[in-house]
Design a protein around this motif. Structure first.
Motif, PDB file in Angstrom:
ATOM      1  N   GLN A   1     -11.503  -9.494   9.110  1.00 24.15           N
ATOM      2  CA  GLN A   1     -12.554  -8.387   8.751  1.00 24.15           C
ATOM      3  C   GLN A   1     -12.550  -7.281   9.880  1.00 24.15           C
ATOM      4  OE1 GLN A   1     -15.997  -7.449   9.674  1.00 24.15           O
ATOM      5  NE2 GLN A   1     -16.047  -5.994   7.779  1.00 24.15           N
ATOM      6  N   SER A   2     -12.706  -7.794  11.030  1.00 23.60           N
ATOM      7  CA  SER A   2     -12.767  -6.858  12.221  1.00 23.60           C
ATOM      8  C   SER A   2     -11.280  -6.583  12.682  1.00 23.60           C
ATOM      9  CB  SER A   2     -13.496  -7.683  13.453  1.00 23.60           C
ATOM     10  OG  SER A   2     -12.617  -8.877  13.975  1.00 23.60           O
ATOM     11  N   GLY A   3     -10.285  -6.890  12.138  1.00 21.30           N
ATOM     12  CA  GLY A   3      -8.874  -6.561  12.683  1.00 21.30           C
ATOM     13  C   GLY A   3      -8.519  -6.813  14.073  1.00 21.30           C
ATOM     14  N   VAL A   4      -9.118  -8.155  14.581  1.00 18.67           N
ATOM     15  CA  VAL A   4      -8.627  -8.670  15.900  1.00 18.67           C
ATOM     16  C   VAL A   4      -7.261  -8.871  16.207  1.00 18.67           C
ATOM     17  CG1 VAL A   4      -8.963 -10.675  17.488  1.00 18.67           C
ATOM     18  CG2 VAL A   4     -11.017 -10.015  16.403  1.00 18.67           C
ATOM     19  N   ALA A   5      -6.857  -7.880  17.259  1.00 17.99           N
ATOM     20  CA  ALA A   5      -5.316  -7.963  17.766  1.00 17.99           C
ATOM     21  C   ALA A   5      -5.058  -9.060  18.519  1.00 17.99           C
ATOM     22  CB  ALA A   5      -4.991  -6.451  18.321  1.00 17.99           C
ATOM     23  N   VAL A   6      -6.099  -9.513  19.632  1.00 21.84           N
ATOM     24  CA  VAL A   6      -5.805 -10.449  20.559  1.00 21.84           C
ATOM     25  C   VAL A   6      -7.049 -11.280  20.436  1.00 21.84           C
ATOM     26  CG1 VAL A   6      -5.626 -11.024  22.974  1.00 21.84           C
ATOM     27  CG2 VAL A   6      -4.612  -9.012  21.978  1.00 21.84           C
TER      28      VAL A   6
END
Length: 540
Positions: A118-123
């Protein structure tokens, strides 16, 4: 005008201006002023960092984030218990404008996958294990459903060292340039509020939101660089990372991490060993500390202040915190994740009645009002209504959920869903959640009032009151009680204690004795779970 004619509105005037810098700039300023003072102590490992060392470690990790390809506005998640590395991630992401998504350590794969996607976490920075949970297995389970997730860094393993090592190829001037281009109004943190139904929502907070809120919490605790603040509450939540970490670093104080997760003995041992001047906790944490068999053996004489927050603070517990722990300047804070979090706080020098019976007055630079939920109009002081807040501290909104944001944020006012009463002097008392209010036979009953009454019984250590369905009255009260060790208390004893002293409709029809309550990781009692279990057990 009499109190009854005054509106339930207050504005927090202050001669101390709001801070206008970013979190990274503020830490650098503190580190320059207090380079040789201790910034943080991690009791579990014995690790200690001075401010100059902490700031340098933040720079090193910031360079590593740049080396990973992260840019300002990208999202990095952290899913781990408390520790120095958690703080380094918090300040390093802020320094280069990466939005930190703080993830509840109690989440499991289903919730973790939702938050990452949902938040688009990349790391993702993750613990390896905690309290018997295999974090790596859960990350592996959901990674395929999170298309934005490019890297997973495990705290305490080689992947962490590799990120820091890669950062050495990034000139510090690049980090300085990124930091100089940031705006205090940029979003820097997404905190997922623990919903009782459906998926949690991501409150989006800025540098300006949380840096100032932490600063003014510390101001009202009279923090200086000589304070030592013991923080056993989880960092993933505003209580830890804002009221703890940011309140400390904005004042040059030392922050003590007693353990990765809450343990009452570890907490008091840390206070004793580090000569802490301030101690944080939710009421259940203080109850656990006061209930230790060897409580009297700990030297807590260094304590001066602290914060009790997170849920309503029982009067009798507060009295013991002041008398038996020596926290004569303890303050109570009230707020919510969406308001960074604190909107009201008691003041040092307030009367015991104000310390124990209210959540204090409006915070500096904040407005509060109490309204009639049906009409939206401000109610007179002394009248119960819904508490609303408007200020620098109010979130940007829920991440990518404008419809959910519009439900709670109206004309800049955050609608808390909490029922409150403002007195003639502007002190607020929280009398319950609008959804927790029990309507029995047409009578409104606020569980908090009944709980406060039952706390006066010598054999009752803790009590939670909820409403359960009833065919005749619509709802009836159930009291879930934890008794003191060695006490013999019956259901009839509880009812006899109430009769003649409480209105008949406030006397609990059902009494249940329990060893513990269902809790969130921050120590908030999950009343809806008590209610659901009781409905099933009683066949209602």
């Amino acid at each position: 005008m009499t109190a009854a004619n005054l509106p339930s509105y207050a504005s927090g005037t202050s001669t101390t201006p709001l801070l206008g810098d970013t979190i990274g700039e503020n830490l650098a300023r503190t580190a320059a002023r207090f380079a040789d003072r201790t910034a943080v102590v991690e009791c579990a490992s014995g690790r200690r960092l001075r401010y100059a060392e902490f700031d340098a470690a933040v720079d090193g990790l910031s360079r590593g984030l740049v080396a990973l390809g992260l840019q300002a506005g990208d999202r990095a998640g952290i899913w781990a218990p408390n520790g120095i590395d958690w703080m380094l991630v918090q300040y390093a992401t802020a320094r280069v404008g990466v939005i930190l998504v703080t993830i509840n350590p109690a989440y499991r794969s289903h919730e973790l996958g939702y938050v990452l996607a949902q938040s688009g976490v990349a790391v993702l920075f993750s613990a390896v294990t905690h309290k018997g949970s295999d974090y790596r297995a859960m990350v592996d389970e959901v990674a395929g459903d999170c298309p934005d997730l490019k890297h997973v860094v495990y705290l305490g393993e080689s992947s962490w060292d590799e990120v820091v090592a890669a950062g050495q190829a990034v000139p510090i001037e690049i980090v300085r340039g990124i930091a100089a281009g940031l705006d205090p109004d940029d979003p820097i943190n997404i905190q997922y509020t623990s919903g009782t139904t459906g998926f949690p929502k991501g409150a989006t907070l800025t540098h300006h939101n949380i840096l100032n809120n932490g600063y003014f919490v510390g101001e009202l605790c009279h923090y200086t660089e000589r304070d030592v603040v013991c923080v056993p509450v989880p960092f993933y939540h505003c209580f830890g990372m804002v009221m703890g970490n940011l309140a400390s670093t904005t004042h040059g104080a030392c922050l003590v991490i007693p353990a990765p997760g809450f343990d009452p003995a570890d907490t008091l041992r840390a206070v004793q060993q580090e000569r802490c001047t301030s101690l944080y906790g939710v009421p259940t944490m203080f109850i656990a500390e006061l209930s230790l068999p060897d409580f009297a053996d700990y030297d807590l004489s260094s304590l001066r202040t602290g914060i009790m927050a997170g849920s309503p603070c029982p009067t009798e517990v507060m009295k013991r915190v002041v008398a038996d722990m020596g926290m004569t300047e303890v303050t109570i804070c009230y707020g919510m994740t969406e308001t960074s979090p604190v909107s009201t706080q008691t003041r040092i020098g307030d009367t015991l009645e104000q310390q124990t019976g209210t959540v204090g007055r409006v915070h500096p630079h904040v407005q509060v009002k109490v309204i009639d939920p049906a009409t939206g109009r401000i109610v007179p002081r002394g009248t119960t209504g819904e508490l609303c807040t408007r200020a620098y501290s109010v979130m940007r909104g829920y991440w990518q959920q404008p419809d959910k944001t519009a439900e709670v944020l109206v004309n800049g006012w955050m609608h808390t869903g909490d029922l409150a009463v403002m007195d003639a002097e502007g002190y607020l008392s929280i009398v319950g959640r609008s959804k927790d209010m029990v309507i029995r036979g047409g009578e409104n009953v606020y569980p908090r009032e009944v709980e406060e009454f039952l706390y006066q019984h010598a054999d009752i250590e803790d009590v939670q009151v909820v409403g359960v369905p009833d065919e005749r009255y619509g709802e009836e009260l159930l009291a879930a009680i934890r008794v003191r060790a060695g006490s013999q208390l019956s259901e009839q004893d509880v009812r006899d204690f109430c009769r003649g002293r409480l209105a008949h409709f406030k006397v609990p029809r059902y009494v249940q004795f329990v060893d513990e309550y269902p809790m969130t990781v921050t120590g908030k009692v999950q009343k809806y779970r008590i209610r659901d279990a009781a409905v099933q057990r009683l066949g209602l």
